[in-house]
Design an enzyme around this catalytic site. Structure first.
Site, mmCIF file in Angstrom:
data_model
loop_
_atom_site.group_PDB
_atom_site.id
_atom_site.type_symbol
_atom_site.label_atom_id
_atom_site.label_comp_id
_atom_site.label_asym_id
_atom_site.label_seq_id
_atom_site.Cartn_x
_atom_site.Cartn_y
_atom_site.Cartn_z
ATOM 1 N N HIS A 99 0.816 -1.227 0.000
ATOM 2 C CA HIS A 99 0.000 0.000 0.000
ATOM 3 C C HIS A 99 0.844 1.270 0.000
ATOM 4 O O HIS A 99 0.330 2.347 -0.317
ATOM 5 C CB HIS A 99 -0.948 0.024 1.203
ATOM 6 N N ASP A 134 -2.911 -10.763 -2.164
ATOM 7 C CA ASP A 134 -3.448 -10.238 -0.907
ATOM 8 C C ASP A 134 -4.910 -9.829 -1.128
ATOM 9 O O ASP A 134 -5.281 -9.411 -2.220
ATOM 10 C CB ASP A 134 -2.608 -9.017 -0.513
ATOM 11 N N ASP A 138 -4.736 -12.913 3.664
ATOM 12 C CA ASP A 138 -5.933 -12.340 4.301
ATOM 13 C C ASP A 138 -7.205 -12.541 3.474
ATOM 14 O O ASP A 138 -8.280 -12.095 3.869
ATOM 15 C CB ASP A 138 -5.724 -10.866 4.701
ATOM 16 N N HIS A 174 -6.374 -7.291 -0.242
ATOM 17 C CA HIS A 174 -6.450 -5.862 -0.549
ATOM 18 C C HIS A 174 -5.683 -5.548 -1.830
ATOM 19 O O HIS A 174 -4.633 -6.135 -2.086
ATOM 20 C CB HIS A 174 -5.883 -5.050 0.620
HETATM 21 ZN ZN LIG Z 1 -4.096 -7.185 2.965
#
Ligand SMILES: [Zn+2]
Length: 369
Positions: A132, A169, A258, A171
């Site tokens: 990120h 991931d 995740d 995200h």
């Molecule tokens: Zn994540």
């Protein structure tokens, strides 16, 4: 002779994380301890894994990716007497945190050097993949984008032309995508949960890269509740072909777990089946291409996170003795989750579209310009 999988490991990995939530930090450190415990209990440590002690990278390496001003801010935060938040509220810096970041970065660099020296294909670091972080900002527990630093390290050290980042991931890998938005020599592929209000909110299928790089940023947004069947069909169809089209010399895989159905932060229903197979497919493709593959831990905060990482470790390994495989399967056996045929079908047509865009980009045609 048995080929061992190099795994970058330091005891220090069980002692820090960058979340502003103490609870998540605890879950993280527990995940790291549990992973090491599983390597040991299953016998993988004895037969199949070679631990590589990370070295600290110099601060200069962060500047290959991040702005000087941003790095200055990190250096100041590092010297403060108490922890502070360095973004909108998710990411925490603590006294001395830069050393820990440089240990993660140095570990990945050393792992890559190790693969080159030994002529090996794949390696793994259970901590890293801070996808990120963008050039000028921290976000989502990520103070620095270590993935991009590793790509820049490889550029300088080995002079390779093409790089790929494959991110599973839950995200979206927004920071990595933004850093390489206009770089046609870095292919990014992100599979992630996508829903209104779900972090970070980017990663739509039509985010394809800018300028000359259009078609080299590929996104597979997965609806909430997506299971192993739809994910693996899309992954198997997209990733090997995209990598064969692009022919990277280095593949950095952000292998966050995740998206597991037990994860408190996730919205998907993946199981160890997905993690084992994604890692295996990446390793087989890297081998075919003669590319190096560096797998990174990514996110994962649930009770089964360490088991999902164990599944990935197994996928990255080519040979595992029968008795160790049996012991390992006890921990990673889970009933695969399924999906409605319609979802599988929708993802299939999305993947075809993405492959077309990449093909156009690689062949230098810009049909829509
Ligand atoms: Zn994540």
């Amino acid at each position: 002779m048995q080929e061992r999988l190099p795994v970058s490991w330091s005891e220090r990995f069980t002692q820090f994380f960058f979340s502003s939530s103490d609870e998540l930090n605890r879950a993280w450190m527990e995940r790291m301890r549990a992973y090491y415990q599983l390597l040991s209990e299953t016998g993988l440590l004895e037969c199949c894994v070679e631990l590589v002690e990370p070295r600290e990278a110099p601060l200069e390496h962060i500047k290959w990716v991040h702005d000087d001003e941003y790095v200055e801010m990190l250096v100041e935060a590092d010297r403060l007497p108490a922890p502070i938040t360095i973004d909108y509220g998710d990411t925490r810096a603590y006294p001395g945190f830069l050393r820990d970041i440089l240990l993660l970065i140095g570990g990945e660099e050393k792992l890559l050097d190790h693969l080159v020296e030994k002529g090996a294909v794949a390696g793994y670091q259970p901590f890293g993949g801070l996808h990120h972080a963008a050039r000028r900002r921290a976000a989502g527990f990520c103070p620095v984008n270590d993935i991009a630093v590793l790509v820049e390290y490889a550029r300088r050290r080995y002079g390779w032309k093409r790089y790929a980042v494959v991110d599973i991931d839950v995200h979206h890998g927004d920071g990595t995508q933004s850093i390489y938005w206009e770089d046609p020599n870095v292919l990014t592929i992100s599979f992630h949960g996508y829903a209104t209000g779900f972090y970070p909110g980017t990663g739509r299928f039509d985010e394809l890269g800018g300028g000359e790089a259009k078609g080299t940023k590929l996104n597979v947004p997965l609806p909430p509740g997506t299971g192993d069947r739809a994910f693996l069909e899309a992954f198997q169809r997209l990733v090997p072909e995209a990598l064969q089209l692009f022919r990277p010399q280095l593949i950095v895989a952000q292998l966050g777990v995740d998206g597991h159905r037990d994860d408190p932060l996730g919205i998907l229903l993946l199981t160890t089946t997905s993690y084992y197979n994604a890692a295996r497919i990446l390793r087989e493709t890297a081998e075919k291409l003669g590319a190096k593959l560096v797998g990174l831990g990514g996110g994962g905060y649930g009770a089964r996170a360490a088991r999902a990482m164990l599944a990935e470790t197994l996928g990255l390994l080519k040979h595992v003795p029968e008795d160790v495989a049996r012991k390992t399967h006890r921990y990673i056996e889970e009933e695969p989750t399924s999906d409605p045929p319609q979802r599988v079908e929708q993802l299939r047509s999305l993947v075809e579209m993405l492959l077309e865009k990449l093909e156009e980009a690689v062949s230098g045609e810009s049909g829509e310009e």
